[in-house]
Design an enzyme around this catalytic site. Structure first.
Site, short mmCIF file in Angstrom:
data_model
loop_
_atom_site.label_atom_id
_atom_site.label_comp_id
_atom_site.label_asym_id
_atom_site.label_seq_id
_atom_site.Cartn_x
_atom_site.Cartn_y
_atom_site.Cartn_z
CG ASP A 50 -1.95 0.99 1.34
OD1 ASP A 50 -2.45 1.43 0.30
OD2 ASP A 50 -2.26 1.40 2.47
CG ASP A 110 -7.51 -7.65 9.27
OD1 ASP A 110 -6.62 -7.17 8.53
OD2 ASP A 110 -7.72 -7.25 10.42
P1 5GP Z 1 1.91 -0.52 3.78
O1 5GP Z 1 2.99 -0.53 4.81
O2 5GP Z 1 2.38 -0.88 2.39
O3 5GP Z 1 1.12 0.75 3.81
O4 5GP Z 1 0.83 -1.55 4.22
C1 5GP Z 1 1.01 -2.86 4.25
C2 5GP Z 1 0.04 -3.54 5.18
O5 5GP Z 1 -1.12 -2.73 5.44
C3 5GP Z 1 -0.46 -4.78 4.52
O6 5GP Z 1 0.38 -5.86 4.79
C4 5GP Z 1 -1.85 -4.92 5.13
O7 5GP Z 1 -1.76 -5.59 6.36
C5 5GP Z 1 -2.30 -3.48 5.39
N1 5GP Z 1 -3.15 -2.98 4.29
C6 5GP Z 1 -2.84 -2.07 3.34
N2 5GP Z 1 -3.86 -1.87 2.49
C7 5GP Z 1 -4.83 -2.69 2.90
C8 5GP Z 1 -6.16 -2.98 2.39
O8 5GP Z 1 -6.67 -2.45 1.39
N3 5GP Z 1 -6.87 -3.92 3.09
C9 5GP Z 1 -6.39 -4.54 4.20
N4 5GP Z 1 -7.19 -5.42 4.79
N5 5GP Z 1 -5.16 -4.30 4.69
C10 5GP Z 1 -4.39 -3.40 4.03
#
Ligand code: 5GP
Length: 184
Positions: free
Chosen positions: A111, A167
């Site tokens: 994300d 989740d």
């Molecule tokens: P980042 O560090 O890249 O922002 O986020 C990674 C983590 O955020 C992912 O492993 C996940 O646990 C959570 N996450 C990011 N986007 C989503 C989403 O659309 N849905 C869910 N359920 N979790 C997300």
């Protein structure tokens, strides 16, 4: 985020299916072959980032034919509702010493990129033989750090998604497909 009250409330928040079970299966088969080709018979260590990647890991490890070991790490990204706070904590570390391994990190979704950026830095500092990142989902429009996964199965728009390990408030991980979440 409102607490789920009953099964109708639970089902009502599954807005629409974005990626079907069949589409996921097809892509995993394809990526399993890509990994086999990349490592050409060499053993690998698949490292799943818990909890979100546990379902993907279970299917991906059965789609590769090179010898593979399995490892788990828990990295927690802190969310307020469905919005990332930008705080990442490694709450459970890998038991293997990655020094002798070709490491493949298996992630559910990239994300903002912060979680994987931190995890990759941490594991690279331990000097693995090689390191690649495979993610089931990629939301490139949300990136705040410069991070690109080596293999991504599906690129999705900026929606909060659930299912297939992902989740919302610990529910929905057991859905066999990826869906858009809605609180309405
Ligand atoms: P980042 O560090 O890249 O922002 O986020 C990674 C983590 O955020 C992912 O492993 C996940 O646990 C959570 N996450 C990011 N986007 C989503 C989403 O659309 N849905 C869910 N359920 N979790 C997300």
């Amino acid at each position: 985020m409102r607490k789920i009250t009953d099964v109708r409330d639970f089902e009502g928040r599954i807005k629409r299916v974005l990626i079907t079970e069949e589409q996921i299966k097809e892509e995993i088969k394809r990526v399993g072959k890509e990994i086999d080709k990349l490592y050409d018979g060499r053993p690998i260590l698949l490292v799943s980032i818990l909890k979100g990647a546990f379902v993907f890991m279970a299917d991906l490890c059965r789609a590769v034919s090179v010898p593979c070991e399995i490892g788990f790490m828990c990295a927690k990204s802190y969310y307020q509702g469905t919005v990332s706070t930008g705080i990442v904590n490694i709450t459970m570390d890998l038991e293997q010493d990655v020094k002798d391994y070709h490491v493949v990190i298996v992630e559910d979704i990239v994300d903002t990129g912060r979680t994987l950026n931190d995890v990759v830095k941490l594991l690279k500092a331990r000097k693995p033989v090689s390191l690649h990142v495979v993610t089931l989902l990629d939301k490139p429009s949300r990136r705040v750090v410069d991070f690109t996964p080596d293999i991504s199965l599906f690129t999705i728009p900026d929606h909060f998604v659930i299912g297939y390990g992902l989740d919302c408030g610990e529910f929905y991980r057991n859905l066999p497909y990826i869906a858009e979440y809605s609180e309405e």
